[in-house]
Each structure stands twice: as C-alpha cells, then as structure tokens.
Design a protein around this motif. Structure first.
Motif, PDB file in Angstrom:
ATOM      1  N   ASP A 203       0.880  -1.240   0.029  1.00  0.00           N
ATOM      2  CA  ASP A 203       0.089  -0.026  -0.166  1.00  0.00           C
ATOM      3  C   ASP A 203       1.033   1.306   0.169  1.00  0.00           C
ATOM      4  N   LYS A 204       0.237   2.433  -0.596  1.00  0.00           N
ATOM      5  CA  LYS A 204       0.949   3.716  -0.304  1.00  0.00           C
ATOM      6  C   LYS A 204       0.958   4.290   0.951  1.00  0.00           C
ATOM      7  N   PRO A 205       1.737   5.038   1.517  1.00  0.00           N
ATOM      8  CA  PRO A 205       3.220   5.118   0.892  1.00  0.00           C
ATOM      9  C   PRO A 205       3.935   3.961   1.006  1.00  0.00           C
ATOM     10  N   VAL A 206       4.670   3.683  -0.148  1.00  0.00           N
ATOM     11  CA  VAL A 206       5.250   2.296   0.028  1.00  0.00           C
ATOM     12  C   VAL A 206       6.650   2.173   0.983  1.00  0.00           C
ATOM     13  N   THR A 207       7.236   3.411   1.371  1.00  0.00           N
ATOM     14  CA  THR A 207       8.235   3.515   2.302  1.00  0.00           C
ATOM     15  C   THR A 207       8.101   4.857   3.062  1.00  0.00           C
ATOM     16  N   ALA A 208       8.844   4.839   4.043  1.00  0.00           N
ATOM     17  CA  ALA A 208       9.304   6.052   4.634  1.00  0.00           C
ATOM     18  C   ALA A 208      10.141   6.769   4.138  1.00  0.00           C
TER      19      ALA A 208
ATOM     20  N   LYS B 268       4.907   0.734 -12.014  1.00  0.00           N
ATOM     21  CA  LYS B 268       6.490   0.224 -11.927  1.00  0.00           C
ATOM     22  C   LYS B 268       6.846   0.609 -10.463  1.00  0.00           C
ATOM     23  N   TRP B 269       7.640  -0.163  -9.629  1.00  0.00           N
ATOM     24  CA  TRP B 269       8.201   0.029  -8.562  1.00  0.00           C
ATOM     25  C   TRP B 269       8.943   1.459  -8.534  1.00  0.00           C
ATOM     26  N   GLU B 270       9.751   1.511  -9.380  1.00  0.00           N
ATOM     27  CA  GLU B 270      10.463   2.839  -9.697  1.00  0.00           C
ATOM     28  C   GLU B 270       9.914   3.943  -9.579  1.00  0.00           C
ATOM     29  N   GLN B 271       8.628   4.161 -10.135  1.00  0.00           N
ATOM     30  CA  GLN B 271       7.790   5.232 -10.082  1.00  0.00           C
ATOM     31  C   GLN B 271       7.319   5.654  -8.696  1.00  0.00           C
ATOM     32  N   SER B 272       7.021   4.478  -7.951  1.00  0.00           N
ATOM     33  CA  SER B 272       6.368   4.947  -6.555  1.00  0.00           C
ATOM     34  C   SER B 272       7.713   5.166  -5.710  1.00  0.00           C
ATOM     35  N   ALA B 273       8.886   4.584  -5.914  1.00  0.00           N
ATOM     36  CA  ALA B 273      10.179   5.354  -5.300  1.00  0.00           C
ATOM     37  C   ALA B 273      10.222   6.594  -5.550  1.00  0.00           C
ATOM     38  N   THR B 274      10.197   7.201  -6.827  1.00  0.00           N
ATOM     39  CA  THR B 274      10.251   8.565  -7.028  1.00  0.00           C
ATOM     40  C   THR B 274       9.207   9.534  -6.399  1.00  0.00           C
ATOM     41  N   VAL B 275       7.964   8.683  -6.034  1.00  0.00           N
ATOM     42  CA  VAL B 275       7.148   9.541  -5.092  1.00  0.00           C
ATOM     43  C   VAL B 275       7.910   9.765  -3.891  1.00  0.00           C
ATOM     44  N   ILE B 276       8.263   8.766  -3.234  1.00  0.00           N
ATOM     45  CA  ILE B 276       8.656   9.028  -1.824  1.00  0.00           C
ATOM     46  C   ILE B 276       9.969   9.908  -1.988  1.00  0.00           C
ATOM     47  N   GLU B 277      10.735   9.812  -3.025  1.00  0.00           N
ATOM     48  CA  GLU B 277      12.043  10.819  -3.149  1.00  0.00           C
ATOM     49  C   GLU B 277      11.352  12.280  -3.232  1.00  0.00           C
ATOM     50  N   LEU B 278      10.198  12.421  -3.853  1.00  0.00           N
ATOM     51  CA  LEU B 278       9.937  13.786  -4.129  1.00  0.00           C
ATOM     52  C   LEU B 278       9.222  14.262  -2.769  1.00  0.00           C
ATOM     53  N   ILE B 279       8.688  13.298  -2.118  1.00  0.00           N
ATOM     54  CA  ILE B 279       7.839  13.702  -0.761  1.00  0.00           C
ATOM     55  C   ILE B 279       9.100  14.172   0.197  1.00  0.00           C
ATOM     56  N   GLU B 280      10.293  13.328   0.149  1.00  0.00           N
ATOM     57  CA  GLU B 280      11.233  13.808   1.140  1.00  0.00           C
ATOM     58  C   GLU B 280      11.818  15.318   0.870  1.00  0.00           C
ATOM     59  N   LEU B 281      11.847  15.344  -0.779  1.00  0.00           N
ATOM     60  CA  LEU B 281      12.321  16.644  -1.057  1.00  0.00           C
ATOM     61  C   LEU B 281      11.371  17.852  -0.512  1.00  0.00           C
ATOM     62  N   ALA B 282      10.207  17.638  -0.708  1.00  0.00           N
ATOM     63  CA  ALA B 282       9.124  18.413  -0.398  1.00  0.00           C
ATOM     64  C   ALA B 282       9.184  18.878   1.138  1.00  0.00           C
TER      65      ALA B 282
END
Length: 385
Positions: free
Chosen positions: A103-108, A355-369
């Motif tokens: 489920d989302k978010p996939v990781t912290a 794709k998993w890489e897409q959801s990993a990018t979501v977490i990357e952008l949330i951290e940057l936010a």
C-alpha cells in the motif's frame, strides 16, 4: 493456472476496503488463503464480521508476520498495515520468497524503496505498489481530455498550470496512528502519495520542487502535517499556436480545513482553455458499504461518477468568446484493474502497469518536499537515468 494464494496483512479499513474485496472479486485469479490479524474476535475475525461466514470460510488467520512467512501456501503478501511498517514487512516477505503488493506510501524513505526494489529484482519476485488512484474515474477521464488533438475545439492547448487537490474538513484529530509522529505519517505521505503519482504519470520527473508543509490546526504533534502545497516545476513547451508558456507548474494541495461542497479536485489551465472539476472518485465510498465483492464492476452504479460532479471545459471560441461545456466522466473507475495486472505480472510475466521505480520516485519527491518546506527554498530535483 491456479489462483494466486494471497495473504492480506492488516484487516482494518484499508485491508477490508481496498484489498480483500478485489481478491474475493476475482476468484479465478486470486484465492484469499489467509489474513494477518493480531487479535481476532470470533472464528472469522473482522473478515467474517464484514463479509460474512461464507467469505471467511477456509481463510486462515495468522497472528504475526512470522506465521505468514512460514506458510508455504502463501504466494502473494498484500501489505495494508501502518505506513511505518511497510518497509520491514516487505523486506521480510521478499526474503521469504513471496511476491509483494505494498500500500502507499510504499516506504518512509527513498533509500528503503531503492533497497526493496533491488532485493525483489535479485530474487526475481514481483514487488508492486498499490497506486490505485490511477484507476479513478476522473483521472482516466481527464487523461482523455489531455490526449485530444490540438485542432479539437475542446483542446486545452499547451498546459501551463495543473492543479490537483485532495481537501477535506476535519477540525479534530482522527484518533488513529496517522495522528502520531511516526515515520511516513502526516497528510503529505497520505495524500500527496496519490497526487504526486498522477503527476509523474502525466508529466514525468520535474526539474525543481517548492513546498509548504505545516500543521495548520496546531493539534497533536507539530511534526505531523495536516496541510501541504507542493509546486513541481517543469520547462515550458512550444505550443502549436506559437504561444510559449515559460514553464508548466504542477500544484499539489491537501488541506484539512477546507469548507466546500464538493471539494475542488482539478483545475487545469492551457493556452486555449481551462478544465475544472469537483468531487472525488466514488469507489472508496462504494467499497466501504458494498454488500458483496461480486458487485465490483458488475452493477450499473459501481465506479460511475454522478453527473453533478462531472468536470467542465471552458474554451475560447473562434469569435474570442468563452464556450463552456460539460466534460462527462465517461470512464468507469476500476481499481480492480490494478489487481488484474498484478495477477498477469505474476502468472504471465506481463509488464507492471505501476512500476516500483515510479513509486520510489514519489517517496523521493515527498522527502524533497519536506526539505524544501523546512529550508524555505526551491530545490533542484536530481536527474536520474
């Protein structure tokens, strides 16, 4: 082929609303072999209380993750537990040789998402992010609008602003783990995980990010945000009309004190028109009360938005006057499509729709936010292959 024997971890609102129904709705693709419920009440636990004795018949109730992973019958583990637990549970499941739907978010943290992706690849296992809102009726309908050819009278032209919102009104704390200062808690992780994913689908990786994240109610821990505004910056593209916007701004918002009915969902502005829409996809509300998973996708009402929340398009006509028209939500919402793709990936080696890489990018952008909000500045988004 035999149905995929599945275990759903967590039978709270998420598990019983967004996962168990779809497993039960496609018996040729999945078999609900087990659930994980730490303190079940009664022989069938929450599963039986929600869907009846027949749905719970033969379903094993495991009390902890060790019991789940020791069960050789389990092929697919579905993780619908508090967000901070996703990484650990996914890692253990992959190490045990199970396919995983998270489920989302996939990781912290982005580093955790990268690690899980590498682990799944090394073991040739499916690791799938549950980004169900790609199958929202309004998002599917909006994509049809954005795909119109430039000479269509309803075309928005070249976009320069795309606003996507999930607002609500809640003056008090919810009283759940989501109110607590834990990894991956807060409204940004909860809802920007959806809007960010949709933005990446439409526009790809941004160049820069500017964010404002806060606890606007002043309730509970100040570390748990309940309001966010995130700007994703993209370079402008030359329009067919010759008008060249300097940039495309994608604005993602989530507000906890928004008094409005219906809430704004999308406002999309282009060189030739504007699209606006209120309300949200109806599937979540339907799934909360659906009497039987067999009704998913089979009744006339399922996944169909009422006309009162259809979007509108306003274009400049040939005479320079504004022409306003309804843009019907013709696309039926279909979260079950995600589950159908999961089955095809596991059984047939099909390509993952998410794709998993897409959801990993979501977490990357949330951290940057969060970093942008804390430092009060715009940040470059690092380029990646």
């Amino acid at each position: 082929m035999a149905p995929i024997k599945t275990c759903v971890l967590g039978v709270g609102l998420g598990g019983l609303t967004f996962h168990v129904p779809f497993v039960l709705a496609r018996p040729t693709l999945f078999k609900l072999h087990a659930v994980m419920e730490r303190n079940p009440q009664g022989p069938g636990g929450k599963l039986q209380a929600r869907f009846g004795e027949e749905a719970a018949k033969g379903v094993i109730i495991h009390r902890d993750i060790d019991a789940v992973l020791a069960d050789p019958e389990v092929e697919l583990v579905v993780i619908s537990t508090p967000s901070e637990t996703h990484y650990e549970l996914a890692k253990k499941s992959l190490q045990a040789g199970k396919h995983v739907l998270v489920d989302k978010p996939v990781t912290a943290y982005f580093s955790q998402a990268e690690e899980l992706g590498a682990l799944a690849k090394s073991k040739n296992l499916v690791l799938y992010p549950f980004q169900n809102r790609r199958w929202d009726s309004d998002f599917l309908t909006l994509r049809k609008l954005l795909d119109l050819p430039a000479d269509d009278p309803k075309s928005l032209g070249t976009l320069f602003e795309f606003e996507s919102r999930f607002d609500r009104y809640r003056a008090e704390l919810k009283g759940s783990w989501k109110d607590q200062a834990r990894p991956a808690s807060g409204l940004t992780y909860d809802l920007a995980a959806h809007t960010m994913d949709q933005a990446l689908v439409l526009f790809g990786r941004p160049q820069k990010i500017t964010a404002f994240v806060e606890n606007i109610r002043g309730l509970g821990s100040k570390e748990v945000d309940d309001c966010f505004t995130i700007f994703l910056h993209y370079p402008g593209q030359k329009a067919a009309s010759g008008v060249q916007p300097q940039s495309l701004k994608v604005i993602l918002r989530g507000h906890i004190l928004s008094v409005r009915t219906p809430q704004i969902r999308y406002v999309v502005r282009g060189t030739r028109g504007t699209f606006s829409k209120g309300g949200v996809d109806v599937q979540e509300d339907q799934l909360k009360v659906i009497p039987s998973p067999a009704a998913i996708g089979t009744t006339a009402e399922y996944g169909v938005e009422p006309e009162e929340i259809w979007g509108t398009v306003e274009n400049l006509g040939p005479d320079g006057k504004v022409v306003r028209s309804v843009w019907p939500s013709t696309e039926r919402g279909a979260y079950v499509g995600l589950y159908e793709n999961v089955a095809a990936v596991i059984r047939d080696g099909a390509e993952q729709a998410v794709k998993w890489e897409q959801s990993a990018t979501v977490i990357e952008l949330i951290e940057l936010a969060y970093k942008s909000a804390k430092e009060e500045r715009t940040l470059e988004v690092p380029a990646r292959a």
